[in-house]
Design an enzyme around this catalytic site. Structure first.
Site, PDB file in Angstrom:
ATOM      1  CB  SER A 137      39.594  39.221  41.322  1.00 24.79           C
ATOM      2  OG  SER A 137      38.612  38.292  41.627  1.00 24.79           O
TER       3      SER A 137
ATOM      4  CG  HIS B 161      38.919  36.784  35.823  1.00 19.42           C
ATOM      5  ND1 HIS B 161      38.511  38.069  35.587  1.00 19.42           N
ATOM      6  CD2 HIS B 161      38.593  36.539  37.125  1.00 19.42           C
ATOM      7  CE1 HIS B 161      37.975  38.572  36.691  1.00 19.42           C
ATOM      8  NE2 HIS B 161      38.011  37.656  37.635  1.00 19.42           N
TER       9      HIS B 161
ATOM     10  CD  GLU C 145      38.604  39.750  32.092  1.00 16.35           C
ATOM     11  OE1 GLU C 145      38.299  40.897  31.720  1.00 16.35           O
ATOM     12  OE2 GLU C 145      39.086  39.515  33.227  1.00 16.35           O
TER      13      GLU C 145
ATOM     14  CG  ASN D  38      37.640  42.169  38.278  1.00 18.98           C
ATOM     15  OD1 ASN D  38      36.424  42.308  38.119  1.00 18.98           O
ATOM     16  ND2 ASN D  38      38.169  41.101  38.830  1.00 18.98           N
TER      17      ASN D  38
HETATM   18  N1  CAA Z   1      22.780  29.415  38.711  1.00 23.99           N
HETATM   19  C1  CAA Z   1      21.866  29.172  37.771  1.00 23.99           C
HETATM   20  N2  CAA Z   1      20.969  30.073  37.337  1.00 23.99           N
HETATM   21  C2  CAA Z   1      21.015  31.285  37.894  1.00 23.99           C
HETATM   22  C3  CAA Z   1      21.944  31.630  38.888  1.00 23.99           C
HETATM   23  C4  CAA Z   1      22.856  30.642  39.301  1.00 23.99           C
HETATM   24  N3  CAA Z   1      23.800  30.861  40.236  1.00 23.99           N
HETATM   25  N4  CAA Z   1      21.751  32.924  39.243  1.00 23.99           N
HETATM   26  C5  CAA Z   1      20.728  33.375  38.503  1.00 23.99           C
HETATM   27  N5  CAA Z   1      20.284  32.384  37.691  1.00 23.99           N
HETATM   28  C6  CAA Z   1      19.199  32.455  36.726  1.00 23.99           C
HETATM   29  C7  CAA Z   1      17.845  32.417  37.399  1.00 23.99           C
HETATM   30  O1  CAA Z   1      17.410  31.101  37.601  1.00 23.99           O
HETATM   31  C8  CAA Z   1      16.976  33.141  36.407  1.00 23.99           C
HETATM   32  O2  CAA Z   1      16.572  32.271  35.371  1.00 23.99           O
HETATM   33  P1  CAA Z   1      15.193  32.515  34.618  1.00 23.99           P
HETATM   34  O3  CAA Z   1      15.383  33.789  33.851  1.00 23.99           O
HETATM   35  O4  CAA Z   1      15.102  31.315  33.755  1.00 23.99           O
HETATM   36  O5  CAA Z   1      14.163  32.590  35.688  1.00 23.99           O
HETATM   37  C9  CAA Z   1      17.936  34.164  35.795  1.00 23.99           C
HETATM   38  O6  CAA Z   1      19.260  33.732  36.081  1.00 23.99           O
HETATM   39  C10 CAA Z   1      17.727  35.523  36.381  1.00 23.99           C
HETATM   40  O7  CAA Z   1      17.929  35.427  37.794  1.00 23.99           O
HETATM   41  P2  CAA Z   1      17.098  36.210  38.881  1.00 23.99           P
HETATM   42  O8  CAA Z   1      15.682  36.403  38.395  1.00 23.99           O
HETATM   43  O9  CAA Z   1      17.301  35.550  40.194  1.00 23.99           O
HETATM   44  O10 CAA Z   1      17.803  37.588  39.032  1.00 23.99           O
HETATM   45  P3  CAA Z   1      18.392  38.575  37.969  1.00 23.99           P
HETATM   46  O11 CAA Z   1      17.496  38.742  36.816  1.00 23.99           O
HETATM   47  O12 CAA Z   1      18.838  39.776  38.739  1.00 23.99           O
HETATM   48  O13 CAA Z   1      19.740  37.865  37.445  1.00 23.99           O
HETATM   49  C11 CAA Z   1      22.056  37.839  37.711  1.00 23.99           C
HETATM   50  C12 CAA Z   1      20.713  37.458  38.310  1.00 23.99           C
HETATM   51  C13 CAA Z   1      22.315  37.020  36.433  1.00 23.99           C
HETATM   52  C14 CAA Z   1      23.104  37.490  38.753  1.00 23.99           C
HETATM   53  C15 CAA Z   1      22.042  39.372  37.353  1.00 23.99           C
HETATM   54  O14 CAA Z   1      21.595  40.114  38.457  1.00 23.99           O
HETATM   55  C16 CAA Z   1      23.394  39.891  36.951  1.00 23.99           C
HETATM   56  O15 CAA Z   1      23.831  39.709  35.811  1.00 23.99           O
HETATM   57  N6  CAA Z   1      24.075  40.595  37.902  1.00 23.99           N
HETATM   58  C17 CAA Z   1      25.404  41.152  37.651  1.00 23.99           C
HETATM   59  C18 CAA Z   1      26.440  40.086  37.844  1.00 23.99           C
HETATM   60  C19 CAA Z   1      27.819  40.599  37.561  1.00 23.99           C
HETATM   61  O16 CAA Z   1      28.073  41.731  37.212  1.00 23.99           O
HETATM   62  N7  CAA Z   1      28.802  39.678  37.725  1.00 23.99           N
HETATM   63  C20 CAA Z   1      30.184  39.999  37.606  1.00 23.99           C
HETATM   64  C21 CAA Z   1      30.745  40.249  38.989  1.00 23.99           C
HETATM   65  S1  CAA Z   1      32.466  40.674  38.926  1.00 23.99           S
HETATM   66  C22 CAA Z   1      33.246  39.205  38.788  1.00 23.99           C
HETATM   67  O17 CAA Z   1      32.661  38.153  38.776  1.00 23.99           O
HETATM   68  C23 CAA Z   1      34.728  39.262  38.626  1.00 23.99           C
HETATM   69  C24 CAA Z   1      35.558  39.356  39.837  1.00 23.99           C
HETATM   70  O18 CAA Z   1      36.698  38.926  39.768  1.00 23.99           O
HETATM   71  C25 CAA Z   1      35.099  39.983  41.097  1.00 23.99           C
HETATM   72  P1  NAD Z   2      35.105  31.960  48.334  1.00 27.88           P
HETATM   73  O1  NAD Z   2      35.508  32.561  49.622  1.00 27.88           O
HETATM   74  O2  NAD Z   2      33.658  31.796  48.032  1.00 27.88           O
HETATM   75  O3  NAD Z   2      35.779  30.511  48.173  1.00 27.88           O
HETATM   76  C1  NAD Z   2      37.121  30.246  48.368  1.00 27.88           C
HETATM   77  C2  NAD Z   2      37.254  28.766  48.706  1.00 27.88           C
HETATM   78  O4  NAD Z   2      38.631  28.396  48.687  1.00 27.88           O
HETATM   79  C3  NAD Z   2      36.718  28.424  50.109  1.00 27.88           C
HETATM   80  O5  NAD Z   2      35.788  27.359  50.003  1.00 27.88           O
HETATM   81  C4  NAD Z   2      37.969  28.007  50.884  1.00 27.88           C
HETATM   82  O6  NAD Z   2      37.719  27.014  51.845  1.00 27.88           O
HETATM   83  C5  NAD Z   2      38.853  27.495  49.753  1.00 27.88           C
HETATM   84  N1  NAD Z   2      40.271  27.460  50.078  1.00 27.88           N
HETATM   85  C6  NAD Z   2      41.001  28.423  50.694  1.00 27.88           C
HETATM   86  N2  NAD Z   2      42.293  28.022  50.775  1.00 27.88           N
HETATM   87  C7  NAD Z   2      42.377  26.790  50.190  1.00 27.88           C
HETATM   88  C8  NAD Z   2      43.419  25.869  49.948  1.00 27.88           C
HETATM   89  N3  NAD Z   2      44.677  26.129  50.332  1.00 27.88           N
HETATM   90  N4  NAD Z   2      43.130  24.705  49.302  1.00 27.88           N
HETATM   91  C9  NAD Z   2      41.862  24.431  48.908  1.00 27.88           C
HETATM   92  N5  NAD Z   2      40.823  25.279  49.104  1.00 27.88           N
HETATM   93  C10 NAD Z   2      41.088  26.438  49.740  1.00 27.88           C
HETATM   94  O7  NAD Z   2      35.838  32.826  47.206  1.00 27.88           O
HETATM   95  P2  NAD Z   2      35.377  33.034  45.684  1.00 27.88           P
HETATM   96  O8  NAD Z   2      34.476  34.196  45.605  1.00 27.88           O
HETATM   97  O9  NAD Z   2      34.977  31.720  45.114  1.00 27.88           O
HETATM   98  O10 NAD Z   2      36.771  33.518  45.046  1.00 27.88           O
HETATM   99  C11 NAD Z   2      37.785  32.585  44.759  1.00 27.88           C
HETATM  100  C12 NAD Z   2      38.786  33.211  43.799  1.00 27.88           C
HETATM  101  O11 NAD Z   2      38.103  33.633  42.608  1.00 27.88           O
HETATM  102  C13 NAD Z   2      39.500  34.459  44.342  1.00 27.88           C
HETATM  103  O12 NAD Z   2      40.803  34.485  43.802  1.00 27.88           O
HETATM  104  C14 NAD Z   2      38.661  35.587  43.769  1.00 27.88           C
HETATM  105  O13 NAD Z   2      39.383  36.787  43.662  1.00 27.88           O
HETATM  106  C15 NAD Z   2      38.316  35.028  42.407  1.00 27.88           C
HETATM  107  N6  NAD Z   2      37.096  35.555  41.782  1.00 27.88           N
HETATM  108  C16 NAD Z   2      36.010  35.892  42.556  1.00 27.88           C
HETATM  109  C17 NAD Z   2      34.859  36.362  41.941  1.00 27.88           C
HETATM  110  C18 NAD Z   2      33.651  36.722  42.741  1.00 27.88           C
HETATM  111  O14 NAD Z   2      32.763  37.427  42.230  1.00 27.88           O
HETATM  112  N7  NAD Z   2      33.503  36.271  43.962  1.00 27.88           N
HETATM  113  C19 NAD Z   2      34.805  36.462  40.544  1.00 27.88           C
HETATM  114  C20 NAD Z   2      35.928  36.096  39.778  1.00 27.88           C
HETATM  115  C21 NAD Z   2      37.085  35.655  40.417  1.00 27.88           C
END
Ligand code: CAA
Ligand code: NAD
Length: 309
Positions: free
Chosen positions: A144, A165, A177, A215
């Site tokens: 991330s 990503h 990404e 991010n």
């Molecule tokens: N697998 C399969 N289908 C899924 C699912 C999953 N894990 N999660 C949700 N769905 C489907 C549901 O089945 C549902 O389908 P239908 O429309 O056919 O019923 C649909 O998605 C909508 O789901 P929900 O009704 O449960 O809830 P929702 O409308 O709130 O949608 C969501 C869920 C898609 C997660 C939505 O809330 C959303 O887009 N949230 C924001 C997510 C976001 O911003 N993600 C980025 C996070 S940052 C990141 O990832 C990067 C990082 O490095 C940290």
């Molecule tokens: P998570 O905690 O759900 O899963 C991490 C997994 O890695 C665990 O199952 C753990 O047992 C395993 N693990 C740790 N060390 C290991 C090793 N040496 N060998 C094999 N497996 C090992 O974390 P996550 O949310 O899936 O995030 C994983 C990566 O993806 C991180 O780098 C995170 O920053 C990135 N990421 C997270 C998100 C998010 O929304 N959670 C979105 C995009 C990217």
């Protein structure tokens, strides 16, 4: 600070090693992201092996994939339960699991790493895999926030190393990404763009800069929401409602933090703060640190800002 410098010139491949079509994918880490990446790769005809540290986690990952596929087929095969079952079975047949990463990568065209957001642990994994994988295998990290070039520095395949990503939940989020470092070859970068398209995703090209595109905007936003709440300027419930109804976001910032994982959010902030402590956007939050210290990681642990069943 070197990470803040944009790399505008990507080196074209000088290596004799040619990329091959990506058929087998190794996903390291079967958590939220790894399971999702494995699911979409398997759903699009790739053979995938998920690697994690023990069999219980791997079983949970496969169960998670099955549960998510059931949600996917509800729409895809609305009135065709037999076709839905057949689809789920065919996808699951493409997924295998292992705790032995070094032997799995011997047969892999692509490695996607999705383990804990910790540079040293990622470098250790890639250093070991570099010795075991064939020359043509492309390595990628789903990090991330960490510099791809720092992770790649543990290997001798800098031209075959990039970032992929994905976004959470991977089966639903359309973006990938694709990150190239100054050493990533054009051939590798093109393979990663094509692979993302083969998964049915839309790729965007990113420089190897902190947080890439999404991010770099989304994490400071979530952190500022937490600080706003810490200053007593709004309850977390009101802030979440405000951003959903006032800005059209599908989740409020606290719901999203819990969804991403508060441990991951903290690792991102700690890393960026260590890199640039003067930047007010990277100032840590006491509330976030306290929740993580208490093991409240969000949805995945059952409690974060909110409680989950
Ligand atoms: N697998 C399969 N289908 C899924 C699912 C999953 N894990 N999660 C949700 N769905 C489907 C549901 O089945 C549902 O389908 P239908 O429309 O056919 O019923 C649909 O998605 C909508 O789901 P929900 O009704 O449960 O809830 P929702 O409308 O709130 O949608 C969501 C869920 C898609 C997660 C939505 O809330 C959303 O887009 N949230 C924001 C997510 C976001 O911003 N993600 C980025 C996070 S940052 C990141 O990832 C990067 C990082 O490095 C940290
Ligand atoms: P998570 O905690 O759900 O899963 C991490 C997994 O890695 C665990 O199952 C753990 O047992 C395993 N693990 C740790 N060390 C290991 C090793 N040496 N060998 C094999 N497996 C090992 O974390 P996550 O949310 O899936 O995030 C994983 C990566 O993806 C991180 O780098 C995170 O920053 C990135 N990421 C997270 C998100 C998010 O929304 N959670 C979105 C995009 C990217």
């Amino acid at each position: 600070m070197a990470f803040f410098v944009h790399h505008f010139c990507r080196r074209f491949s000088t290596s004799a090693v040619r990329n091959v079509a990506i058929k087998h994918v190794t996903v390291i880490g079967g958590g939220q992201m790894g399971a999702g990446i494995a699911q979409v790769a398997a759903s699009t005809g790739h053979s995938v092996t998920v690697v994690d540290t023990n069999d219980d986690i791997l079983q949970k990952a496969v169960k998670g994939i099955e549960g998510s596929l059931k949600r996917v087929v509800k729409k895809k095969f609305a009135d065709k339960p037999e076709a839905a079952d057949a689809f789920i079975q065919s996808v699951l047949q493409n997924v295998s699991t292992s705790t032995d990463a070094e032997s799995v990568v011997q047969h892999s065209d692509l490695v996607v790493e999705a383990i804990v957001e910790n540079l040293k642990i990622k470098q250790d994994v890639f250093g070991r895999l570099d010795k075991a994988a064939p020359a043509h295998t492309i390595f990628t990290s789903n990090t991330s926030s960490l510099p791809i070039s720092d992770i790649a520095s543990a290997t001798n395949r800098l031209d075959r190393f990039g970032g992929l990503h994905f976004f959470n939940p991977v089966p639903m989020m359309k973006l990938v990404e694709v990150i190239g470092t100054s050493a990533t070859s054009q051939e590798t970068f093109d393979s990663l763009l094509n692979f993302s398209k083969a998964l049915g995703k839309t790729p965007v090209s990113c420089k190897d800069t902190p947080g890439f595109i999404v991010n770099r905007l989304l994490v400071p936003y979530m952190m500022e929401a937490i600080r706003l709440h810490e200053r007593g300027h709004g309850s977390k419930e009101d802030i979440d409602i405000a951003m959903k109804l006032g800005a059209g976001y599908p989740m409020g910032p606290f719901e999203l933090g819990d969804y991403v994982g508060l441990d991951t959010l903290k690792f991102i902030m700690d890393g960026w703060n260590a890199m640039d402590s003067e930047n007010q956007l990277f100032v840590p939050s006491e509330l976030l640190n306290k929740l993580v210290a208490e093991g409240k990681f969000g949805r995945k642990s059952g409690e974060g800002f909110y409680k989950y069943k």
